[in-house]
Design a protein around this motif. Structure first.
Motif, PDB file in Angstrom:
ATOM      1  N   THR A 102      75.886  71.282  53.781  1.00 45.95           N
ATOM      2  CA  THR A 102      77.094  71.790  54.341  1.00 45.95           C
ATOM      3  C   THR A 102      78.353  71.203  53.993  1.00 45.95           C
ATOM      4  OG1 THR A 102      75.879  72.679  56.296  1.00 45.95           O
ATOM      5  CG2 THR A 102      78.229  72.682  56.557  1.00 45.95           C
ATOM      6  N   SER A 103      79.484  71.877  53.707  1.00 49.34           N
ATOM      7  CA  SER A 103      80.730  71.338  53.142  1.00 49.34           C
ATOM      8  C   SER A 103      81.518  71.576  54.402  1.00 49.34           C
ATOM      9  CB  SER A 103      81.139  71.843  52.044  1.00 49.34           C
ATOM     10  OG  SER A 103      80.674  71.380  50.804  1.00 49.34           O
ATOM     11  N   LEU A 104      82.321  70.086  54.963  1.00 45.74           N
ATOM     12  CA  LEU A 104      83.264  70.316  56.086  1.00 45.74           C
ATOM     13  C   LEU A 104      84.438  69.913  55.556  1.00 45.74           C
ATOM     14  CD1 LEU A 104      80.768  68.676  58.719  1.00 45.74           C
ATOM     15  CD2 LEU A 104      81.312  71.229  58.368  1.00 45.74           C
ATOM     16  N   LYS A 105      85.833  70.868  55.930  1.00 38.91           N
ATOM     17  CA  LYS A 105      86.986  70.477  55.657  1.00 38.91           C
ATOM     18  C   LYS A 105      87.384  69.450  56.724  1.00 38.91           C
ATOM     19  CE  LYS A 105      87.823  74.487  52.866  1.00 38.91           C
ATOM     20  NZ  LYS A 105      88.468  75.742  52.934  1.00 38.91           N
ATOM     21  N   GLU A 106      88.515  68.898  56.464  1.00 37.04           N
ATOM     22  CA  GLU A 106      89.441  67.969  57.548  1.00 37.04           C
ATOM     23  C   GLU A 106      89.257  68.638  58.865  1.00 37.04           C
ATOM     24  OE1 GLU A 106      93.074  64.961  58.394  1.00 37.04           O
ATOM     25  OE2 GLU A 106      93.240  66.654  56.511  1.00 37.04           O
ATOM     26  N   ASN A 107      89.861  70.091  59.023  1.00 36.82           N
ATOM     27  CA  ASN A 107      90.040  70.630  60.243  1.00 36.82           C
ATOM     28  C   ASN A 107      88.538  70.855  60.974  1.00 36.82           C
ATOM     29  OD1 ASN A 107      89.376  72.501  58.475  1.00 36.82           O
ATOM     30  ND2 ASN A 107      90.129  74.047  59.731  1.00 36.82           N
ATOM     31  N   GLN A 108      87.472  71.162  60.417  1.00 37.74           N
ATOM     32  CA  GLN A 108      86.225  71.451  60.820  1.00 37.74           C
ATOM     33  C   GLN A 108      85.843  70.164  61.403  1.00 37.74           C
ATOM     34  OE1 GLN A 108      84.856  73.015  57.224  1.00 37.74           O
ATOM     35  NE2 GLN A 108      84.130  74.806  58.303  1.00 37.74           N
ATOM     36  N   ILE A 109      85.960  68.758  60.743  1.00 38.36           N
ATOM     37  CA  ILE A 109      85.555  67.780  61.375  1.00 38.36           C
ATOM     38  C   ILE A 109      86.340  67.606  62.639  1.00 38.36           C
ATOM     39  CG2 ILE A 109      85.525  65.193  60.912  1.00 38.36           C
ATOM     40  CD1 ILE A 109      83.286  66.150  59.184  1.00 38.36           C
ATOM     41  N   GLY A 110      87.662  67.835  62.487  1.00 35.49           N
ATOM     42  CA  GLY A 110      88.447  67.333  63.829  1.00 35.49           C
ATOM     43  C   GLY A 110      88.033  68.399  64.954  1.00 35.49           C
ATOM     44  N   ASN A 111      87.743  69.657  64.648  1.00 39.08           N
ATOM     45  CA  ASN A 111      87.266  70.599  65.725  1.00 39.08           C
ATOM     46  C   ASN A 111      86.140  69.863  66.304  1.00 39.08           C
ATOM     47  OD1 ASN A 111      89.509  72.233  65.304  1.00 39.08           O
ATOM     48  ND2 ASN A 111      88.353  73.636  64.002  1.00 39.08           N
ATOM     49  N   LEU A 112      85.150  69.542  65.543  1.00 40.55           N
ATOM     50  CA  LEU A 112      83.787  69.275  66.246  1.00 40.55           C
ATOM     51  C   LEU A 112      83.948  67.820  66.917  1.00 40.55           C
ATOM     52  CD1 LEU A 112      80.946  69.270  66.505  1.00 40.55           C
ATOM     53  CD2 LEU A 112      80.555  68.060  64.107  1.00 40.55           C
ATOM     54  N   TYR A 113      84.635  66.999  66.263  1.00 43.33           N
ATOM     55  CA  TYR A 113      85.047  65.956  66.985  1.00 43.33           C
ATOM     56  C   TYR A 113      85.856  66.015  68.407  1.00 43.33           C
ATOM     57  CZ  TYR A 113      87.561  61.584  68.236  1.00 43.33           C
ATOM     58  OH  TYR A 113      88.223  60.352  68.965  1.00 43.33           O
ATOM     59  N   ASN A 114      86.821  66.974  68.428  1.00 44.38           N
ATOM     60  CA  ASN A 114      87.608  67.246  69.699  1.00 44.38           C
ATOM     61  C   ASN A 114      86.710  67.669  70.794  1.00 44.38           C
ATOM     62  OD1 ASN A 114      90.044  66.178  68.782  1.00 44.38           O
ATOM     63  ND2 ASN A 114      90.645  68.172  67.845  1.00 44.38           N
ATOM     64  N   TYR A 115      85.729  68.744  70.329  1.00 43.49           N
ATOM     65  CA  TYR A 115      84.938  69.298  71.315  1.00 43.49           C
ATOM     66  C   TYR A 115      83.881  68.185  71.787  1.00 43.49           C
ATOM     67  CZ  TYR A 115      80.920  72.110  73.110  1.00 43.49           C
ATOM     68  OH  TYR A 115      80.112  72.557  73.982  1.00 43.49           O
ATOM     69  N   LEU A 116      83.439  67.551  71.045  1.00 42.45           N
ATOM     70  CA  LEU A 116      82.429  66.488  71.516  1.00 42.45           C
ATOM     71  C   LEU A 116      83.021  65.464  72.556  1.00 42.45           C
ATOM     72  CD1 LEU A 116      80.195  65.688  68.350  1.00 42.45           C
ATOM     73  CD2 LEU A 116      79.668  67.117  70.065  1.00 42.45           C
ATOM     74  N   LYS A 117      84.274  65.189  71.959  1.00 44.44           N
ATOM     75  CA  LYS A 117      85.040  64.146  72.791  1.00 44.44           C
ATOM     76  C   LYS A 117      85.157  64.751  74.246  1.00 44.44           C
ATOM     77  CE  LYS A 117      87.336  60.288  72.269  1.00 44.44           C
ATOM     78  NZ  LYS A 117      86.818  59.102  72.293  1.00 44.44           N
TER      79      LYS A 117
END
Length: 86
Positions: free
Chosen positions: A31-46
């Motif tokens: 799977t390829s993840l762009k910066e905003n996708q990494i950020g969205n996952l990070y924010n949700y998990l946080k």
């Protein structure tokens, strides 16, 4: 640059600014993840880091991968390291 974390592994391409996710726990993926996708996952998990039941990550919209609350915290740290590469 290859990243081999406890929860996720993959390769960050500095030129395209894309993280290619290769593995989540013991499951292989592509799977390829762009910066905003990494950020969205990070924010949700946080926001849900203190949930005692952990979280479930979905691969291919069909395979469920259970993460304990401790694994979520480890994944948050790994995502922070990837975010610093952008």
């Amino acid at each position: 640059m290859y990243i081999d974390g406890q929860i996720i592994s993959g390769e960050f391409d500095q030129e395209t600014q894309i993280f290619s996710l290769k593995k989540v726990k013991n499951f292989y993926t592509e799977t390829s993840l762009k910066e905003n996708q990494i950020g969205n996952l990070y924010n949700y998990l946080k926001m849900h880091a203190d949930d005692t039941d952990g979280q479930i990550v979905t691969l291919y919209d069909q395979m469920l991968v259970k993460l304990s609350s401790q694994e979520v915290k480890v994944l948050i740290g790994e995502l922070e390291n990837i975010q610093n590469m952008y």
